[in-house]
Design a protein around this motif. Sequence first.
Motif, PDB file in Angstrom:
ATOM      1  N   ASP A 126     -67.940 -88.341 -38.120  1.00 31.15           N
ATOM      2  CA  ASP A 126     -69.256 -88.756 -38.619  1.00 31.15           C
ATOM      3  C   ASP A 126     -70.069 -89.321 -37.463  1.00 31.15           C
ATOM      4  O   ASP A 126     -69.517 -89.638 -36.394  1.00 31.15           O
ATOM      5  N   ARG A 127     -71.334 -89.451 -37.668  1.00 34.11           N
ATOM      6  CA  ARG A 127     -72.239 -90.022 -36.661  1.00 34.11           C
ATOM      7  C   ARG A 127     -72.871 -91.290 -37.235  1.00 34.11           C
ATOM      8  O   ARG A 127     -74.088 -91.449 -37.245  1.00 34.11           O
ATOM      9  N   GLY A 128     -71.990 -92.159 -37.683  1.00 36.71           N
ATOM     10  CA  GLY A 128     -72.448 -93.356 -38.368  1.00 36.71           C
ATOM     11  C   GLY A 128     -72.438 -94.583 -37.496  1.00 36.71           C
ATOM     12  O   GLY A 128     -72.646 -94.527 -36.277  1.00 36.71           O
ATOM     13  N   ILE A 129     -72.178 -95.727 -38.135  1.00 42.19           N
ATOM     14  CA  ILE A 129     -72.280 -97.023 -37.453  1.00 42.19           C
ATOM     15  C   ILE A 129     -71.145 -97.257 -36.473  1.00 42.19           C
ATOM     16  O   ILE A 129     -71.233 -98.133 -35.606  1.00 42.19           O
ATOM     17  N   GLY A 130     -70.042 -96.516 -36.589  1.00 38.06           N
ATOM     18  CA  GLY A 130     -68.917 -96.717 -35.692  1.00 38.06           C
ATOM     19  C   GLY A 130     -68.094 -97.939 -36.048  1.00 38.06           C
ATOM     20  O   GLY A 130     -68.412 -98.679 -36.987  1.00 38.06           O
ATOM     21  N   ILE A 131     -67.053 -98.141 -35.278  1.00 33.94           N
ATOM     22  CA  ILE A 131     -66.113 -99.231 -35.556  1.00 33.94           C
ATOM     23  C   ILE A 131     -65.940-100.056 -34.291  1.00 33.94           C
ATOM     24  O   ILE A 131     -65.624 -99.500 -33.222  1.00 33.94           O
ATOM     25  N   PRO A 132     -66.112-101.366 -34.339  1.00 32.60           N
ATOM     26  CA  PRO A 132     -65.879-102.209 -33.150  1.00 32.60           C
ATOM     27  C   PRO A 132     -64.424-102.118 -32.683  1.00 32.60           C
ATOM     28  O   PRO A 132     -63.505-101.913 -33.485  1.00 32.60           O
ATOM     29  N   ALA A 133     -64.238-102.282 -31.389  1.00 33.25           N
ATOM     30  CA  ALA A 133     -62.894-102.151 -30.817  1.00 33.25           C
ATOM     31  C   ALA A 133     -61.930-103.174 -31.404  1.00 33.25           C
ATOM     32  O   ALA A 133     -60.747-102.887 -31.607  1.00 33.25           O
ATOM     33  N   GLU A 134     -62.422-104.376 -31.704  1.00 33.16           N
ATOM     34  CA  GLU A 134     -61.520-105.399 -32.245  1.00 33.16           C
ATOM     35  C   GLU A 134     -61.070-105.102 -33.668  1.00 33.16           C
ATOM     36  O   GLU A 134     -60.085-105.689 -34.151  1.00 33.16           O
ATOM     37  N   ASP A 135     -61.767-104.203 -34.354  1.00 37.30           N
ATOM     38  CA  ASP A 135     -61.399-103.871 -35.728  1.00 37.30           C
ATOM     39  C   ASP A 135     -60.426-102.697 -35.819  1.00 37.30           C
ATOM     40  O   ASP A 135     -59.814-102.482 -36.867  1.00 37.30           O
ATOM     41  N   LEU A 136     -60.289-101.926 -34.744  1.00 35.23           N
ATOM     42  CA  LEU A 136     -59.445-100.731 -34.796  1.00 35.23           C
ATOM     43  C   LEU A 136     -57.985-101.031 -35.153  1.00 35.23           C
ATOM     44  O   LEU A 136     -57.387-100.304 -35.952  1.00 35.23           O
ATOM     45  N   PRO A 137     -57.346-102.091 -34.591  1.00 32.71           N
ATOM     46  CA  PRO A 137     -55.947-102.350 -34.955  1.00 32.71           C
ATOM     47  C   PRO A 137     -55.743-102.660 -36.440  1.00 32.71           C
ATOM     48  O   PRO A 137     -54.660-102.453 -36.972  1.00 32.71           O
ATOM     49  N   ARG A 138     -56.791-103.164 -37.137  1.00 33.15           N
ATOM     50  CA  ARG A 138     -56.651-103.561 -38.547  1.00 33.15           C
ATOM     51  C   ARG A 138     -57.260-102.547 -39.501  1.00 33.15           C
ATOM     52  O   ARG A 138     -57.370-102.804 -40.689  1.00 33.15           O
ATOM     53  N   LEU A 139     -57.628-101.406 -38.960  1.00 28.36           N
ATOM     54  CA  LEU A 139     -58.380-100.448 -39.766  1.00 28.36           C
ATOM     55  C   LEU A 139     -57.585 -99.952 -40.964  1.00 28.36           C
ATOM     56  O   LEU A 139     -58.143 -99.655 -42.021  1.00 28.36           O
ATOM     57  N   PHE A 140     -56.270 -99.825 -40.814  1.00 30.34           N
ATOM     58  CA  PHE A 140     -55.437 -99.298 -41.891  1.00 30.34           C
ATOM     59  C   PHE A 140     -54.741-100.409 -42.674  1.00 30.34           C
ATOM     60  O   PHE A 140     -53.718-100.182 -43.319  1.00 30.34           O
ATOM     61  N   THR A 141     -55.285-101.622 -42.597  1.00 30.58           N
ATOM     62  CA  THR A 141     -54.773-102.740 -43.382  1.00 30.58           C
ATOM     63  C   THR A 141     -55.389-102.699 -44.780  1.00 30.58           C
ATOM     64  O   THR A 141     -56.587-102.451 -44.920  1.00 30.58           O
ATOM     65  N   PRO A 142     -54.599-102.906 -45.822  1.00 30.07           N
ATOM     66  CA  PRO A 142     -55.153-102.859 -47.186  1.00 30.07           C
ATOM     67  C   PRO A 142     -56.327-103.816 -47.365  1.00 30.07           C
ATOM     68  O   PRO A 142     -56.286-104.970 -46.934  1.00 30.07           O
ATOM     69  N   PHE A 143     -57.423-103.303 -47.950  1.00 32.81           N
ATOM     70  CA  PHE A 143     -58.618-104.061 -48.328  1.00 32.81           C
ATOM     71  C   PHE A 143     -59.413-104.575 -47.127  1.00 32.81           C
ATOM     72  O   PHE A 143     -60.270-105.435 -47.286  1.00 32.81           O
ATOM     73  N   PHE A 144     -59.122-104.037 -45.932  1.00 31.94           N
ATOM     74  CA  PHE A 144     -59.913-104.437 -44.770  1.00 31.94           C
ATOM     75  C   PHE A 144     -61.156-103.556 -44.675  1.00 31.94           C
ATOM     76  O   PHE A 144     -61.083-102.340 -44.789  1.00 31.94           O
ATOM     77  N   ARG A 145     -62.333-104.182 -44.475  1.00 29.67           N
ATOM     78  CA  ARG A 145     -63.586-103.457 -44.343  1.00 29.67           C
ATOM     79  C   ARG A 145     -64.233-103.834 -43.024  1.00 29.67           C
ATOM     80  O   ARG A 145     -64.348-105.025 -42.701  1.00 29.67           O
TER      81      ARG A 145
END
Length: 429
Positions: free
Chosen positions: A359-378
Motif C-alpha cells: 500500500d502507499r499509505g501512512i506507513g509504520i514507524p520503526a519503533e512499532d515494527l517489533p510489536r506489529l504482530f502483537t494482539p490488539f496493537f494498533r
Amino acid sequence: MSRRAHGPLFWRVYLHGVLLLLVVAVAVAGVGFALRRGSGWWSQRGAGRYAAERVGELAGDPPRLAAELERAREAFGVEASVYGPGGGLVATSVRDPAAAARADGRRRGWTVPLRGGGTLVVHSPPHDPARGLLFIGAVLAALAVASYPLTRAIVAPVERLTAAARALGAGDLAARANVRAHGELGELGRSFDEMAARLEALVRGERELLANVSHELRTPLARIRVALELAAEGDAARARRYLGEIGQDLAELDALIEDVLDAARLEARGAAALRNEGHPVDLAAVAEEAAERFRGAHEGRALELDAGSGLPLLRGDAVLLRRLLDNLLDNAAKYSEPPAPVRLSVRAEPDAAVVEVTDRGIGIPAEDLPRLFTPFFRTDRSRERGTGGTGLGLVLARRIAEAHGGSISVESAPGQGSTFRVRLPAPRE
C-alpha cells in the motif's frame, strides 16, 4: 535463587568420588608394597656379587667389615649382617646388634653364602605400617578437598535447575535457572530458561488477549444497554439513533469472535496436523477470489493484481489462506487513503510461493515494527472502532502463515507505505 545447604545429590556424588579415591589409594598402596618386597634397592644377584667381591675380602677383618656394612647402610638404607661358619655374628650394620646376634642368621632377608665359609644376610628394610597408613590418609584428605570444587561444579547446575523447575511448576513464571556452566549442563540450563521465557510470554499473551477482548466488548455492550434502557423508557427516537452504531458494533463483535476462535483453532490443531491433513491449494485462484472480495467490500478502491505463472501447488487449508489475504488487504485499505492503489502480487520462487501486499499509505514507524504482530496493537494508537478494527488481523495472518510452514515479514517507512511479504514453502514430492 537463595543459596542453601547441599542436597542429597551433592553428597551422593561427593561420597562416591571419595570412595573411588579410597579404592585407588588402597590399590596403589598394595602394588607399592608388593614391588617394595619383591625388588628392593638390591637384587639377589647384586647381593651375591657384593658378598663375593667385597665382603669375602674383609671376612677376616671384622672391624673393616663392620665399617663396610655401615657405609652400605648409610648409602642405601639397607642393613646386613655377616655370620661365621659356626653361626656366630662377625659384623653387622643392624641398629640393634644384640638382636642380630640372637637371630643367628634366621632374620628375615636374603642369605648369601661366602667363599671362605660363613653367610651374608641382607635384612629387609623395616616396615612401618603406621607411616604407610598416615601417607595414604594424607593423600586421601588432599584428594577429597581437591574434589570438592569439582563435585560442586557438577551438582550446582542440577540443583539450580531443580529449584527453578519446582518454582515454575508452582506458578512462578519468572523463575530461571541462570546456569552459567559450560558443556551439556550449561546447554540444558539455557534451554530451560528459553522454555520458561516462552511459557511466560505465552501466558502473558493469553492474559493480555483476555484483557483486550474484555475491553473490546465493553463499548458495544454499553451502547446496547443504553439503547435498551431508552427503549424501555419509551424514548424510541433516541433509541433509534443508537441502532446504526449497534449494528456496526455487532458486526465488529462477530468479526472479533471469529478471529479469536480461528486463532484458538490454529493453536489447538497445530501446524504439523494442518500440513499433513491439508489439500492441494491453487494460490493464484485464492488470490483472485481475495481480489474480488476486496473490490466488493471497498468500492472505489483500486487493486492491482499480479498473479504470476508457474506457481507451485501448496498443501494446506484454502479457507485459511483466503483469510490471510483478506486480512492483509483489509489492513492495507485501512491505513491508506483513496485514490492510492493497493497491490497484490503472487510469484514463484525455488520451492516456495511468495505473496506481497503493498500500500502507499501512512506507513509504520520503526519503533512499532517489533510489536506489529502483537494482539490488539494498533500503529496509530487509536481505539476508535471505525478505524482501529479488532487488532487481531495481522496476528491471525502470521499464525496462518506459520501453520503452513511459512513466514511473514514487513517493510515500511512513515509516509511511504508498507509491504507485507508472506513466503509459503511448496511441499516436497
